[in-house]
Design a protein around this motif. Sequence first.
Motif, PDB file in Angstrom:
ATOM      1  N   MET A 121     -63.313 -10.363  -4.153  1.00 45.44           N
ATOM      2  CA  MET A 121     -61.945 -10.980  -4.268  1.00 45.44           C
ATOM      3  C   MET A 121     -61.048 -10.115  -4.968  1.00 45.44           C
ATOM      4  SD  MET A 121     -60.607 -14.413  -6.112  1.00 45.44           S
ATOM      5  CE  MET A 121     -60.574 -13.464  -7.655  1.00 45.44           C
ATOM      6  N   SER A 122     -59.836  -9.930  -3.959  1.00 43.38           N
ATOM      7  CA  SER A 122     -58.689  -9.218  -4.943  1.00 43.38           C
ATOM      8  C   SER A 122     -57.404  -9.940  -4.876  1.00 43.38           C
ATOM      9  CB  SER A 122     -58.661  -7.593  -4.295  1.00 43.38           C
ATOM     10  OG  SER A 122     -58.001  -7.859  -2.804  1.00 43.38           O
ATOM     11  N   LEU A 123     -56.518  -9.364  -3.971  1.00 44.80           N
ATOM     12  CA  LEU A 123     -55.341 -10.170  -4.046  1.00 44.80           C
ATOM     13  C   LEU A 123     -54.547 -10.195  -2.696  1.00 44.80           C
ATOM     14  CD1 LEU A 123     -52.706  -8.024  -3.983  1.00 44.80           C
ATOM     15  CD2 LEU A 123     -53.205  -7.996  -6.613  1.00 44.80           C
ATOM     16  N   LYS A 124     -53.603 -11.051  -2.358  1.00 44.72           N
ATOM     17  CA  LYS A 124     -52.531 -10.837  -1.261  1.00 44.72           C
ATOM     18  C   LYS A 124     -51.402 -11.257  -1.688  1.00 44.72           C
ATOM     19  CE  LYS A 124     -53.691 -15.578  -0.040  1.00 44.72           C
ATOM     20  NZ  LYS A 124     -54.318 -16.730   0.873  1.00 44.72           N
ATOM     21  N   ILE A 125     -50.385 -10.819  -1.081  1.00 46.35           N
ATOM     22  CA  ILE A 125     -48.990 -11.225  -1.180  1.00 46.35           C
ATOM     23  C   ILE A 125     -48.665 -12.439  -0.264  1.00 46.35           C
ATOM     24  CG2 ILE A 125     -46.627 -10.048  -0.966  1.00 46.35           C
ATOM     25  CD1 ILE A 125     -47.867  -7.535  -1.570  1.00 46.35           C
ATOM     26  N   THR A 126     -48.081 -13.274  -0.937  1.00 47.52           N
ATOM     27  CA  THR A 126     -47.698 -14.481  -0.119  1.00 47.52           C
ATOM     28  C   THR A 126     -46.368 -14.798  -0.293  1.00 47.52           C
ATOM     29  OG1 THR A 126     -47.949 -15.539  -2.374  1.00 47.52           O
ATOM     30  CG2 THR A 126     -49.981 -15.680  -1.065  1.00 47.52           C
ATOM     31  N   GLY A 127     -45.302 -14.219  -0.646  1.00 48.46           N
ATOM     32  CA  GLY A 127     -43.956 -14.132  -0.559  1.00 48.46           C
ATOM     33  C   GLY A 127     -43.296 -13.022  -0.986  1.00 48.46           C
ATOM     34  N   ALA A 128     -42.176 -12.578  -0.550  1.00 48.99           N
ATOM     35  CA  ALA A 128     -41.467 -11.388  -1.171  1.00 48.99           C
ATOM     36  C   ALA A 128     -39.749 -11.678  -1.092  1.00 48.99           C
ATOM     37  CB  ALA A 128     -41.515 -10.168   0.028  1.00 48.99           C
ATOM     38  N   GLY A 129     -39.255 -10.923  -1.663  1.00 50.16           N
ATOM     39  CA  GLY A 129     -37.409 -11.198  -1.649  1.00 50.16           C
ATOM     40  C   GLY A 129     -36.967  -9.880  -2.284  1.00 50.16           C
ATOM     41  N   LYS A 130     -35.760  -9.981  -1.873  1.00 52.25           N
ATOM     42  CA  LYS A 130     -34.790  -8.659  -2.739  1.00 52.25           C
ATOM     43  C   LYS A 130     -33.865  -9.133  -3.380  1.00 52.25           C
ATOM     44  CE  LYS A 130     -32.054  -8.075   1.457  1.00 52.25           C
ATOM     45  NZ  LYS A 130     -31.302  -7.485   2.548  1.00 52.25           N
ATOM     46  N   GLY A 131     -33.261  -8.103  -4.146  1.00 49.35           N
ATOM     47  CA  GLY A 131     -31.861  -8.453  -4.792  1.00 49.35           C
ATOM     48  C   GLY A 131     -31.084  -6.974  -4.502  1.00 49.35           C
ATOM     49  N   ILE A 132     -30.107  -7.178  -4.106  1.00 58.20           N
ATOM     50  CA  ILE A 132     -29.277  -5.790  -3.717  1.00 58.20           C
ATOM     51  C   ILE A 132     -28.054  -5.995  -4.222  1.00 58.20           C
ATOM     52  CG2 ILE A 132     -28.557  -3.930  -1.905  1.00 58.20           C
ATOM     53  CD1 ILE A 132     -31.743  -4.016  -2.475  1.00 58.20           C
ATOM     54  N   PRO A 133     -27.290  -4.999  -4.918  1.00 60.41           N
ATOM     55  CA  PRO A 133     -25.743  -5.007  -5.364  1.00 60.41           C
ATOM     56  C   PRO A 133     -24.837  -5.335  -4.037  1.00 60.41           C
ATOM     57  CG  PRO A 133     -26.895  -3.376  -6.347  1.00 60.41           C
ATOM     58  CD  PRO A 133     -27.881  -3.671  -5.305  1.00 60.41           C
ATOM     59  N   ALA A 134     -23.624  -5.893  -4.064  1.00 64.64           N
ATOM     60  CA  ALA A 134     -22.768  -6.180  -3.085  1.00 64.64           C
ATOM     61  C   ALA A 134     -22.275  -4.866  -2.505  1.00 64.64           C
ATOM     62  CB  ALA A 134     -21.891  -7.223  -3.367  1.00 64.64           C
ATOM     63  N   LYS A 135     -22.096  -3.788  -3.301  1.00 67.45           N
ATOM     64  CA  LYS A 135     -21.170  -2.865  -3.168  1.00 67.45           C
ATOM     65  C   LYS A 135     -22.043  -1.678  -2.284  1.00 67.45           C
ATOM     66  CE  LYS A 135     -17.760   0.741  -4.594  1.00 67.45           C
ATOM     67  NZ  LYS A 135     -17.097   0.399  -3.690  1.00 67.45           N
ATOM     68  N   ARG A 136     -21.833  -1.301  -1.116  1.00 70.90           N
ATOM     69  CA  ARG A 136     -22.315  -0.226  -0.356  1.00 70.90           C
ATOM     70  C   ARG A 136     -21.471   0.913  -0.423  1.00 70.90           C
ATOM     71  NH1 ARG A 136     -24.733  -0.602   5.807  1.00 70.90           N
ATOM     72  NH2 ARG A 136     -26.053   1.270   5.533  1.00 70.90           N
ATOM     73  N   VAL A 137     -22.089   2.010  -1.001  1.00 73.43           N
ATOM     74  CA  VAL A 137     -21.282   3.250  -1.052  1.00 73.43           C
ATOM     75  C   VAL A 137     -21.909   4.373  -0.148  1.00 73.43           C
ATOM     76  CG1 VAL A 137     -20.504   5.189  -2.535  1.00 73.43           C
ATOM     77  CG2 VAL A 137     -20.759   2.779  -3.634  1.00 73.43           C
ATOM     78  N   PHE A 138     -20.957   4.813   0.832  1.00 72.81           N
ATOM     79  CA  PHE A 138     -21.450   5.804   1.810  1.00 72.81           C
ATOM     80  C   PHE A 138     -21.050   7.199   1.294  1.00 72.81           C
ATOM     81  CE2 PHE A 138     -20.938   1.908   4.242  1.00 72.81           C
ATOM     82  CZ  PHE A 138     -22.007   2.138   5.173  1.00 72.81           C
ATOM     83  N   ASN A 139     -21.867   8.120   1.993  1.00 71.77           N
ATOM     84  CA  ASN A 139     -21.776   9.653   1.185  1.00 71.77           C
ATOM     85  C   ASN A 139     -20.306  10.198   1.284  1.00 71.77           C
ATOM     86  OD1 ASN A 139     -24.418   9.453   1.143  1.00 71.77           O
ATOM     87  ND2 ASN A 139     -24.644  10.633   3.064  1.00 71.77           N
ATOM     88  N   ASP A 140     -19.499   9.659   2.048  1.00 71.32           N
ATOM     89  CA  ASP A 140     -17.802  10.137   2.124  1.00 71.32           C
ATOM     90  C   ASP A 140     -17.297   9.770   0.961  1.00 71.32           C
ATOM     91  OD1 ASP A 140     -18.293  11.552   4.634  1.00 71.32           O
ATOM     92  OD2 ASP A 140     -17.402   9.965   5.716  1.00 71.32           O
ATOM     93  N   GLU A 141     -17.515   8.682   0.203  1.00 72.06           N
ATOM     94  CA  GLU A 141     -16.869   8.078  -0.881  1.00 72.06           C
ATOM     95  C   GLU A 141     -17.223   8.986  -2.090  1.00 72.06           C
ATOM     96  OE1 GLU A 141     -17.022   3.924  -1.159  1.00 72.06           O
ATOM     97  OE2 GLU A 141     -16.149   4.060  -3.186  1.00 72.06           O
ATOM     98  N   LEU A 142     -18.676   9.479  -2.261  1.00 73.60           N
ATOM     99  CA  LEU A 142     -18.811  10.424  -3.305  1.00 73.60           C
ATOM    100  C   LEU A 142     -18.333  11.613  -3.137  1.00 73.60           C
ATOM    101  CD1 LEU A 142     -22.787   9.975  -3.102  1.00 73.60           C
ATOM    102  CD2 LEU A 142     -20.954   8.493  -4.319  1.00 73.60           C
TER     103      LEU A 142
END
Length: 320
Positions: A1-22
């Motif tokens: 017996m080991s483990l299994k993943i039963t649910g996943a989630g994410k938390g990502i900031p609202a601001k997306r920065v493209f290369n051109d902005e850098l």
Amino acid sequence: MSLKITGAGKGIPAKRVFNDELAGFLDTDDAWISSRTGIKSRYLCVDETLTDLSAAAASQALQNAGLSPGDIDLILCSTVGGDYRTPSLACCVAERVGARCPCFDVNAACTGFVYALEIASLFLRGGRAGNILIIAAEMMSALTDWTDRNTCVLFGDGAAACVVTAGNALRYLHLSSDAGADAAVLNIPGGGGNSPFAAGKRDSAFLRMQGQEVFKFAVGIVETEMLRMLDALKLSPEQIDWLLLHQANKRIIDCAVAKLKQPKEKFPCNIDRYGNLSSVSIPLLLFEMLEDGRLKPGDTVFMSAFGAGLTAGSCLMVWE
Ligand code: ACO
């Protein structure tokens, strides 16, 4: 017996920065960043804290697992730096989501998620926990020098979480660290303070990296770990459906595709959107593949991570 993943989630900031902005404040351009790394954008915290991102990922993972915070027996956070040195990020998440259970952080750099899986499997096997919440969370934008084009363009901010419980999905897990590696290859100084007894000023600064050294290590270790796993389980590469590699550089992934002689479609990528998210890369890939239905019960999933230390970790799951 080991483990299994039963649910996943994410938390990502609202601001997306493209290369051109850098390119607006750094001597760089989209052509260099895209061709050398595969990165086109990254999400960066503006007013979000790491606890905000982690709690969002945790809540979604709990919801997808059909659990409430009270069902969780242990919270493990993989991070190189939470909102505080102490309390741990895991404690901050517990407080935010309303869980009352043991909590601690794991720091194995970009390999942290695989290290956390190993710890979780030991807690489950020892009967010390029934449901464990693992969160990987990094605010790399707070740790990089935004005047250094060699490093700041590579990273992003974000969190990903999963709930694990007893099961048979995890068939293999191997951890390593190259104790002989020079910390100068990749580090974030942790000094600081103003002790009047310290002999000189302690270094407290930003991430430093010898990019080509890390590149060579990464390409070698992914192949080594894959061959070790195939040998241990007596499998052929064709029997592996998915290869989830730490998303440090698209060229590292391309090298792995060539060395392992497997179709590139088996190597899911999200570095183009998120940049390098350290230990968040692999659980975020898992979340995305579950959400869009790519990952199905019975699929064999190899995960391989590598990072500062130099640490490495890999595992194989047969998805349940
Ligand atoms: N924009 C434009 N030019 C740049 C930039 C930039 N953002 N960054 C570096 N350059 C320049 C350098 O100054 C150098 O110029 P020079 O030739 O005049 O001196 C030139 O580009 C080449 O620099 P290199 O460092 O040789 O570039 P390289 O092809 O090795 O790519 C990179 C650098 C992307 C860091 C690569 O080595 C790499 O991906 N290494 C893997 C490490 C990694 O991904 N680490 C992430 C964190 S660690 C981890 O996750 C495990």
